[in-house]
Design an enzyme around this catalytic site. Sequence first.
Site, PDB file in Angstrom:
ATOM      1  NE  ARG A 416       2.706  30.545   9.947  1.00 48.63           N
ATOM      2  CZ  ARG A 416       3.318  29.571  10.596  1.00 48.63           C
ATOM      3  NH1 ARG A 416       4.421  29.043  10.139  1.00 48.63           N
ATOM      4  NH2 ARG A 416       2.807  29.092  11.699  1.00 48.63           N
ATOM      5  CD1 TRP A 450       9.155  20.238   3.473  1.00 51.88           C
ATOM      6  CD2 TRP A 450      11.052  19.059   3.374  1.00 51.88           C
ATOM      7  NE1 TRP A 450       9.906  20.742   2.439  1.00 51.88           N
ATOM      8  CE2 TRP A 450      11.081  20.037   2.347  1.00 51.88           C
ATOM      9  CE3 TRP A 450      12.138  18.196   3.482  1.00 51.88           C
ATOM     10  CZ2 TRP A 450      12.135  20.168   1.453  1.00 51.88           C
ATOM     11  CZ3 TRP A 450      13.195  18.327   2.592  1.00 51.88           C
ATOM     12  CH2 TRP A 450      13.199  19.309   1.595  1.00 51.88           C
ATOM     13  CG  ASP A 451       4.802  23.226   7.894  1.00 52.87           C
ATOM     14  OD1 ASP A 451       3.990  23.245   6.950  1.00 52.87           O
ATOM     15  OD2 ASP A 451       4.492  23.505   9.067  1.00 52.87           O
ATOM     16  CG  MET A 452       5.909  24.338   1.048  1.00 58.65           C
ATOM     17  SD  MET A 452       5.121  25.839   0.504  1.00 58.65           S
ATOM     18  CE  MET A 452       5.794  26.020  -1.101  1.00 58.65           C
ATOM     19  CG  ASP A 520      -2.371  23.711  10.332  1.00 61.28           C
ATOM     20  OD1 ASP A 520      -1.658  22.695  10.442  1.00 61.28           O
ATOM     21  OD2 ASP A 520      -1.947  24.798   9.901  1.00 61.28           O
TER      22      ASP A 520
END
Length: 694
Positions: A416, A450-452, A520
């Site tokens: 990504r 808080w994404d990863m 998702d």
Amino acid sequence: MPVLIRENDWVLETAHTAYAFGVTPGGLLVHTYWGARLTRAEDYPTPADLASWASFSGASHGMQEEYPAYAGTKYTEPCLKTTFADGVRDTVLRFAGAEILEGDKPVVRVTLRDAYYPLEILVCYRMHEQHDLVERWVEVKNTGDTALNLERVFTALWHLPWGGQYRLSYVYGRWFDEWQLHREPLQAGVKALESRRITTSHQSNPWFTLDRGSADERQGEVWFGVLAWSGNWKLLAEVTDTNLTGVAIGVNDWDFTWRLQPGETFATPSSLAGYTQGGFGAASRTLHDYARSILPHGLKPHPVLYNSWEAVFYDVSESSQIAVAERAAQMGVELFVMDDGWFHRRDIDNAGLGDWWPDEKKFPNGLQPLIKRVNELGMGFGLWVEPEMVNTDSELYRAHPDWIIHFPTRDRTEMRNQHILNLGRADVQEYLIDLLDKLLSAHNIVFIKWDMNRNASEPGWPEAPGDQRELWVRYVHGVYRVWKTLAQRHPQILWQSCSGGGGRVDLGMLQMVDQYWVSDNTEATARLGIQEGFSQAYPAITMESQVTHMGSPLLPLTFRFHVSMLGVLGMSVDLLQWSEEEMAVGAEQISLYKVIRPLVQFGDQYRLLGAQGRTYSAWEYVSKDRSEAVLFAFRTHVREPAHTPPVYLQGLAPTANYTVEGYDEVRSGQAWMNIGLRIRLGNFESTVRRIKRV
Ligand code: GLA
């Protein structure tokens, strides 16, 4: 308090269960019992040594050691493997003492010592009496003056009653398809589940149940457990040649070595486990109650939220967000969350990560005007961040290209378009704490997602303080440190853990977060199954679930809302495109959710008809005092002639009387639970029915 039956022989009795272990005459710490609490303490078995019966395996090979090390003539999976400075790789652990730390939740701490080398292991057990759970962890201490290497240091080995034929349940999947349930009989040998990705992973989750093959949602003996760890983990379910079954769980030993310096202690994360006769449903509810008891913000209702992602992706701006916020507020949304795209030069996913300040073009006046308007509309304001990541095209990467996880001689593989910052490094931790603290201090922010969004590759750390392979653990400690520091400084913030959906859902995260992004995949029929898998271990109050455009127009809006109402309701749609009629449906569903929210978020959850592999599913949430409940039923596509199954309610007080919305009669709880309801639904229809004690 734990019951001490004989000297060095303990029974941890919780409300309904017991877990027992003790020291054999030969000095081994062995397991003696795990199951229903016995009425007479003297009936719990006594620890015993075994005699060796063949020259190919030693005596301890057939013994259920609580914390076996790799040593001697034992060939089953150990919890501990070390290499001492002189190259000796055999760890002979013997009982050296124990103490009980009294308190609300008493702890039994058993000390094991190596017979020769200065190595000490504290095997710790904490009783969660009311939650019917036992928590275990170990602390490994180098009491000598030379470093040694820990090559495996698991948290626990949970032993099942001897001789059984057990079935293992676990979840498996991948990004966009997490949480698929699998049940399979354990065969001779070892079944391994793990993550090697630096996060908990989308593939599996450190949760297990074992039953004797006949348990179901309502009944049957189930032994279950979790590991509270947010990085690489491993679970080994072993059936040995002497027909012993055990589940070893802990930090993954894959690519792992920890150089334990003189005087240092390595503490493992905790594992919690329990036993029930109430089937998979009761096992889940036990974990739900426990998880709710440790939520950072306690039992506070979680707000209905709006999130910008599925609506506009990176295309956020002050005016477009205000326009949507006005529509959201009109429908009763309580929290407005701006997702990815808001920060410095973030127009698409190839730039900006690392530079956590508002984009000058999209937000020429900063975020204040948007936040002010959102607050005026009566909503809290939340923001998306991905602190562990950096794009090559960012100010941060240009300044510190060496801050990422990498091997100097290898490609730096992008996923990504991004790299992972090495959060094992103190300077990286400080940078993030400082920058994010400024952001949070300068704005009225009450929620952070808080994404990863990628997993590790080329896991190098050229300047590592110890062995480079410590990265996997030091990274997670770093994440915890940064996150906890920010959470302590900004206690008003409700945090969500996201990792491209459900890639970092685990009990370790609950030290900081109150909810998770589960997947998702928000297509509502897929989501039903995903949520069923998630619910095995994690409660509805932690399960963010959003109505999006996915599944439209086949799935009616009410169906999509009902699926999301099974957890913490949210929306991620372009509300500017919604008709007045859709807005009205949304407003109505949000107000219904607010009424049933205490049941969903704080009640007992029953999976009446699971969704995985079924086209007709039903869920029920019952208040703790059993005065109220809510029933959800969903039909996806059932081919004609359609035979939809009856729904049997659960969890009601048998002798109390109840009404069920849509039915005229008053019946006892017992009757409602024993007489199947027929709820007629067409394809892709759903219903929500309130149940009340009269
Ligand atoms: C991940 C998350 C999504 C969204 C995007 C933003 O995929 O799971 O919900 O936040 O990142 O880039």
